[in-house]
Design a protein around this motif. Structure first.
Motif, short mmCIF file in Angstrom:
data_model
loop_
_atom_site.label_atom_id
_atom_site.label_comp_id
_atom_site.label_asym_id
_atom_site.label_seq_id
_atom_site.Cartn_x
_atom_site.Cartn_y
_atom_site.Cartn_z
N ASP A 86 36.37 55.22 40.45
CA ASP A 86 36.11 54.06 39.56
C ASP A 86 35.65 54.60 38.15
O ASP A 86 34.77 55.31 38.09
N LEU A 115 37.57 47.05 42.85
CA LEU A 115 36.50 46.25 43.09
C LEU A 115 36.64 45.00 41.98
O LEU A 115 36.45 44.10 42.26
N GLY A 116 36.85 45.53 40.64
CA GLY A 116 36.40 44.34 39.64
C GLY A 116 37.73 43.63 39.31
O GLY A 116 37.56 42.59 38.61
N HIS A 124 34.06 39.32 37.61
CA HIS A 124 34.73 39.60 36.29
C HIS A 124 35.86 38.44 36.08
O HIS A 124 36.86 38.59 35.25
N ILE A 135 39.24 44.84 36.92
CA ILE A 135 39.63 44.93 35.42
C ILE A 135 39.96 46.27 34.91
O ILE A 135 40.54 46.56 33.86
N CYS A 136 39.74 47.17 35.66
CA CYS A 136 40.09 48.56 35.51
C CYS A 136 41.23 49.26 36.12
O CYS A 136 42.29 49.22 35.54
N ARG A 137 41.24 49.46 37.43
CA ARG A 137 42.26 50.16 38.09
C ARG A 137 43.31 49.52 38.54
O ARG A 137 44.56 49.61 38.20
P1 4NP Z 1 37.64 48.37 38.83
O1 4NP Z 1 36.36 48.97 37.99
O2 4NP Z 1 37.08 48.07 40.18
O3 4NP Z 1 38.61 49.46 38.62
O4 4NP Z 1 37.81 46.76 38.02
C1 4NP Z 1 35.12 47.93 37.96
C2 4NP Z 1 34.99 47.15 37.10
C3 4NP Z 1 33.81 46.75 37.05
C4 4NP Z 1 32.64 46.81 37.93
C5 4NP Z 1 32.69 47.80 38.75
C6 4NP Z 1 34.09 48.50 38.91
N1 4NP Z 1 31.44 46.14 37.95
O5 4NP Z 1 30.42 46.51 38.66
O6 4NP Z 1 31.22 45.30 36.92
#
Ligand code: 4NP
Length: 153
Positions: A122, A9-10, A42, A12-14
C-alpha cells in the motif's frame, strides 16, 4: 468475453493503476477491466494524484476513473478478481458465497511469482518512490495477464 476486476483497499492508489495498465495492454474488445476497493472511504473520488502522475509518465490516463466499493454482485459480474495484498484477499473472500466465488480471487503478483503470495504494498502513506515501485510491479503482472488474454482471443 473476459471480465477482470482489480481490487485494493481504497480504490484510489493501486487498483486504478492496475486497471489503467491492463487496459493499455489488452487489444480485444471482448475484455473488460474494472476496479473496486474493499473500503468505501473514497467512493466517487478520482485516483490519488500520485497514481495519476505515475500513470501519466507512462502515457496512461486514469483521470476518468471513480472509486467504488467492491460488492458481492462483482462475483457474478467478473471472471477473475485480482487483489493486491493478503488483507484485500481476506476482505473479498469473506464476502464469497461459495467455492466458485473464492476460486475467482487471486493475488495479482502470483501471475509473476506463482504461489509465492507476494503483495503489492500500500503506497498511500509513503512518497513518490512507493508509487513508482507499485507501478513497476503492476506493469509486470499486467504484461503477463495481457499476454494470456491476447493469445486466447
Ligand atoms: P489503495 O491505497 O488501497 O491502493 O487505494 C489506499 C488508499 C486510501 C487508504 C488506504 C489505502 N485510506 O486509508 O484512506
Amino acid at each position: 468475453m473476459t471480465k477482470i476486476l482489480m481490487v485494493c483497499l481504497g480504490n484510489i492508489c493501486r487498483s486504478p493503476l492496475a486497471e489503467g495498465i491492463l487496459k493499455s495492454k489488452v487489444y480485444s474488445f471482448k475484455t473488460t477491466v474494472d476496479s473496486a476497493g474493499t473500503g468505501a472511504y473514497h467512493t466517487g473520488e478520482k485516483p490519488d494524484k500520485r497514481s495519476i502522475a505515475i500513470a501519466k509518465e507512462n502515457n496512461i490516463d486514469i483521470t476518468q476513473q471513480k472509486a467504488r466499493k467492491f460488492s458481492v454482485t462483482d462475483f457474478d459480474e467478473f471472471d477473475c478478481i485480482y487483489v493486491m495484498d493478503n488483507s484485500n484477499y481476506e476482505n473479498v473472500v469473506a464476502l464469497a458465497r461459495d467455492e466458485k466465488d473464492i476460486s475467482k480471487v487471486k493475488l495479482i503478483l502470483n501471475e509473476v511469482f506463482p504461489e509465492e503470495n507476494l503483495e503489492v504494498p500500500d503506497p498511500y502513506y509513503g512518497g513518490a518512490f512507493g508509487f513508482k515501485n507499485v507501478y513497476k510491479m503492476l506493469d509486470e503482472a499486467c504484461e503477463i495477464i495481457a499476454e494470456k488474454i491476447n493469445s486466447n482471443e
